[in-house]
Design an enzyme around this catalytic site. Sequence first.
Site, short mmCIF file in Angstrom:
data_model
loop_
_atom_site.label_atom_id
_atom_site.label_comp_id
_atom_site.label_asym_id
_atom_site.label_seq_id
_atom_site.Cartn_x
_atom_site.Cartn_y
_atom_site.Cartn_z
N TYR A 48 0.68 -0.93 -0.28
CA TYR A 48 0.00 0.15 0.06
C TYR A 48 0.89 0.87 0.07
O TYR A 48 0.20 2.40 -0.14
CB TYR A 48 -1.21 0.63 1.43
CG TYR A 48 -1.94 -1.19 1.50
CD1 TYR A 48 -2.40 -1.63 0.15
CD2 TYR A 48 -3.18 -1.50 2.51
CE1 TYR A 48 -2.76 -3.16 0.76
CE2 TYR A 48 -3.72 -2.47 2.71
CZ TYR A 48 -4.10 -3.09 1.01
OH TYR A 48 -4.58 -4.44 1.54
N LEU A 188 -17.38 -3.21 1.65
CA LEU A 188 -18.40 -2.47 1.93
C LEU A 188 -19.11 -2.60 -0.06
O LEU A 188 -19.81 -2.11 -0.79
CB LEU A 188 -18.43 -1.19 2.47
CG LEU A 188 -18.89 -1.27 3.86
CD1 LEU A 188 -18.13 0.89 4.65
CD2 LEU A 188 -19.37 -1.61 4.68
N ILE A 227 -13.06 -5.15 7.52
CA ILE A 227 -11.68 -4.03 7.73
C ILE A 227 -12.49 -2.99 6.72
O ILE A 227 -11.28 -2.40 6.47
CB ILE A 227 -10.56 -4.59 7.66
CG1 ILE A 227 -10.32 -5.41 6.27
CG2 ILE A 227 -10.12 -5.15 9.13
CD1 ILE A 227 -8.65 -5.80 5.99
N LYS A 229 -13.09 0.80 5.43
CA LYS A 229 -11.94 2.06 5.24
C LYS A 229 -12.72 3.54 4.75
O LYS A 229 -13.70 2.93 4.27
CB LYS A 229 -10.92 1.79 3.72
CG LYS A 229 -9.80 3.26 3.24
CD LYS A 229 -10.82 4.07 2.54
CE LYS A 229 -10.19 5.22 2.79
NZ LYS A 229 -10.16 5.94 1.84
N SER A 230 -12.37 4.17 5.83
CA SER A 230 -13.20 5.33 5.41
C SER A 230 -11.82 6.38 6.28
O SER A 230 -11.06 6.04 6.67
CB SER A 230 -14.09 5.26 6.13
OG SER A 230 -14.14 6.62 5.80
N ARG A 235 -17.79 8.75 8.39
CA ARG A 235 -17.71 7.70 8.40
C ARG A 235 -16.92 6.36 9.41
O ARG A 235 -17.73 5.45 9.49
CB ARG A 235 -17.66 7.26 6.87
CG ARG A 235 -18.23 8.51 6.27
CD ARG A 235 -18.78 7.76 4.73
NE ARG A 235 -17.51 8.26 4.42
CZ ARG A 235 -17.06 10.15 4.09
NH1 ARG A 235 -18.16 10.10 3.65
NH2 ARG A 235 -16.64 10.16 3.28
N SER A 238 -19.75 5.58 12.29
CA SER A 238 -20.89 5.29 11.96
C SER A 238 -20.65 3.78 11.50
O SER A 238 -20.93 2.74 12.19
CB SER A 238 -21.11 5.31 11.04
OG SER A 238 -22.07 5.00 9.74
N ASN A 239 -19.46 2.67 11.12
CA ASN A 239 -18.86 1.85 10.59
C ASN A 239 -18.43 0.99 12.15
O ASN A 239 -18.82 -0.09 11.90
CB ASN A 239 -17.60 2.11 10.26
CG ASN A 239 -18.06 2.44 8.56
OD1 ASN A 239 -19.14 2.81 8.13
ND2 ASN A 239 -17.19 2.85 7.63
N1 LIG Z 1 -5.55 -8.19 1.26
C1 LIG Z 1 -6.34 -7.90 0.39
O1 LIG Z 1 -5.99 -8.40 -0.75
C2 LIG Z 1 -7.51 -6.76 0.15
C3 LIG Z 1 -7.00 -6.15 -0.77
C4 LIG Z 1 -7.81 -5.23 -1.23
C5 LIG Z 1 -8.21 -4.66 0.39
N2 LIG Z 1 -7.51 -4.64 1.37
C6 LIG Z 1 -7.99 -4.18 2.81
O2 LIG Z 1 -9.32 -4.00 3.12
C7 LIG Z 1 -9.20 -2.49 3.08
C8 LIG Z 1 -11.71 -2.60 2.77
O3 LIG Z 1 -11.12 -2.70 1.09
P1 LIG Z 1 -11.73 -1.39 0.19
O4 LIG Z 1 -11.16 -0.20 0.83
O5 LIG Z 1 -11.32 -1.95 -1.14
O6 LIG Z 1 -12.96 -1.36 0.36
P2 LIG Z 1 -14.17 -0.97 1.55
O7 LIG Z 1 -14.11 -0.97 3.08
O8 LIG Z 1 -15.74 -2.02 0.52
O9 LIG Z 1 -14.96 0.35 1.23
C9 LIG Z 1 -14.21 1.60 1.02
C10 LIG Z 1 -15.08 2.85 0.26
O10 LIG Z 1 -16.21 3.13 1.25
C11 LIG Z 1 -16.16 4.41 1.56
N3 LIG Z 1 -16.85 4.16 2.44
C12 LIG Z 1 -16.58 3.92 4.05
N4 LIG Z 1 -17.20 3.66 5.00
C13 LIG Z 1 -18.50 4.36 5.01
C14 LIG Z 1 -20.14 4.05 4.78
N5 LIG Z 1 -20.16 4.57 6.41
N6 LIG Z 1 -20.61 5.12 3.66
C15 LIG Z 1 -20.16 5.06 2.66
N7 LIG Z 1 -19.39 4.74 2.23
C16 LIG Z 1 -18.09 4.27 3.62
C17 LIG Z 1 -14.59 4.82 1.78
O11 LIG Z 1 -14.98 5.84 1.38
P3 LIG Z 1 -14.46 7.24 2.03
O12 LIG Z 1 -12.82 6.65 2.77
O13 LIG Z 1 -13.94 8.72 1.97
O14 LIG Z 1 -15.06 7.01 3.53
C18 LIG Z 1 -14.88 3.91 -0.02
O15 LIG Z 1 -14.24 4.59 -0.96
C19 LIG Z 1 -8.94 -2.05 2.08
O16 LIG Z 1 -8.32 -0.76 2.87
C20 LIG Z 1 -7.28 -2.80 2.96
O17 LIG Z 1 -6.88 -2.34 4.10
C21 LIG Z 1 -7.73 -5.82 1.54
#
Ligand SMILES: NC(=O)c1ccc[n+]([C@@H]2O[C@H](COP(=O)([O-])OP(=O)(O)OC[C@H]3O[C@@H](n4cnc5c(N)ncnc54)[C@H](OP(=O)(O)O)[C@@H]3O)[C@@H](O)[C@H]2O)c1
Length: 273
Positions: A48, A188, A227, A229-230, A235, A238-239
């Site tokens: 990252y 999410l 996990i 991400k925000s 948010r 809230s999460n």
């Molecule tokens: N092991 C792996 O291969 C792998 C792959 C992908 C991801 N990951 C890990 O998993 C974590 C989470 O996955 P992700 O970031 O891809 O997707 P996610 O957590 O499903 O979604 C993150 C997105 O949703 C928004 N968001 C967060 N909370 C919200 C809410 N309550 N209402 C509306 N929108 C919201 C965030 O924007 P804002 O920041 O603007 O709130 C961001 O754009 C990553 O950050 C990483 O640490 C691991």
Amino acid sequence: MVPLLTLNDGSRIPAIGLGTYPMKEDAPTAVRSALELGYRLVDTAASYGNEEGVGRGIAESGVPREEIVVTTKLRGQDQGYESTLRAFETSRRKLGVEYVDLYLIHWPLPRVDKYVDSWRAMITLREEGVVRSIGVSNFSAAHLDRIIAETDVAPAVNQIELHPYFTQRDLRAADAERTVLTQSWRPLARGAELLTEPVIEQIAGRHDVEVSQVVLRWHVQLGVLPIPKSSSPVRQRSNLDVFGFELSESEMAQITALHRGRQGGDPDVHEEF
Ligand SMILES: NC(=O)c1ccc[n+]([C@@H]2O[C@H](COP(=O)([O-])OP(=O)(O)OC[C@H]3O[C@@H](n4cnc5c(N)ncnc54)[C@H](OP(=O)(O)O)[C@@H]3O)[C@@H](O)[C@H]2O)c1
């Protein structure tokens, strides 16, 4: 308060954490704000490119180090026994910590075929006490079986793509059979489309909570660890606030019925270095 889950090595970790991809300059502020709000698990990875920023956020939060579960991951280019040991030192230095709580192999990369050697190095790191718990990410049941057969050590965690559009029924069961805790990445489904699903909106209305909270509660009730991400404190708050209501069995089933398929890479072929 966030409940704790017990890993197969006896360690206890919070039932929800903060994802940090793709945080960059915003990482220190976002991580610090999350810790101030009560998060105690932070998920990053060498790939990252934000371990320094995440580490700064942890240090600046003032939260005692021993209260925080710091997770990072071994990137593909560093797989192999010696290279894993070296890569860990780099991650540890960038994070600015004495030990890492949870260290994961990021992807199995079966074509490269070094994940067993990498796993042996993870075991060494745990024995040395610089890593508390070791695990994997994006491993299939067959990948899990291979490292367990060759080392007799089951990972504490398997972090996989998991959300209502990709519910991972079989792999969740496979993890559980092997005492491996499942963590959900992209919990999410990145926020957009999933958060306008009418069926989840209806459930959210019934419980007077947000759609995103229903989705995260669904993960918690499945027994997996999301996990999200925000970077926004609103948010983030809230999460984290998903332990004060309960979904019924039929609400759980309605959400699970949204399953359609994976969004990210297939662990059997995906290559990421
Ligand atoms: N092991 C792996 O291969 C792998 C792959 C992908 C991801 N990951 C890990 O998993 C974590 C989470 O996955 P992700 O970031 O891809 O997707 P996610 O957590 O499903 O979604 C993150 C997105 O949703 C928004 N968001 C967060 N909370 C919200 C809410 N309550 N209402 C509306 N929108 C919201 C965030 O924007 P804002 O920041 O603007 O709130 C961001 O754009 C990553 O950050 C990483 O640490 C691991």
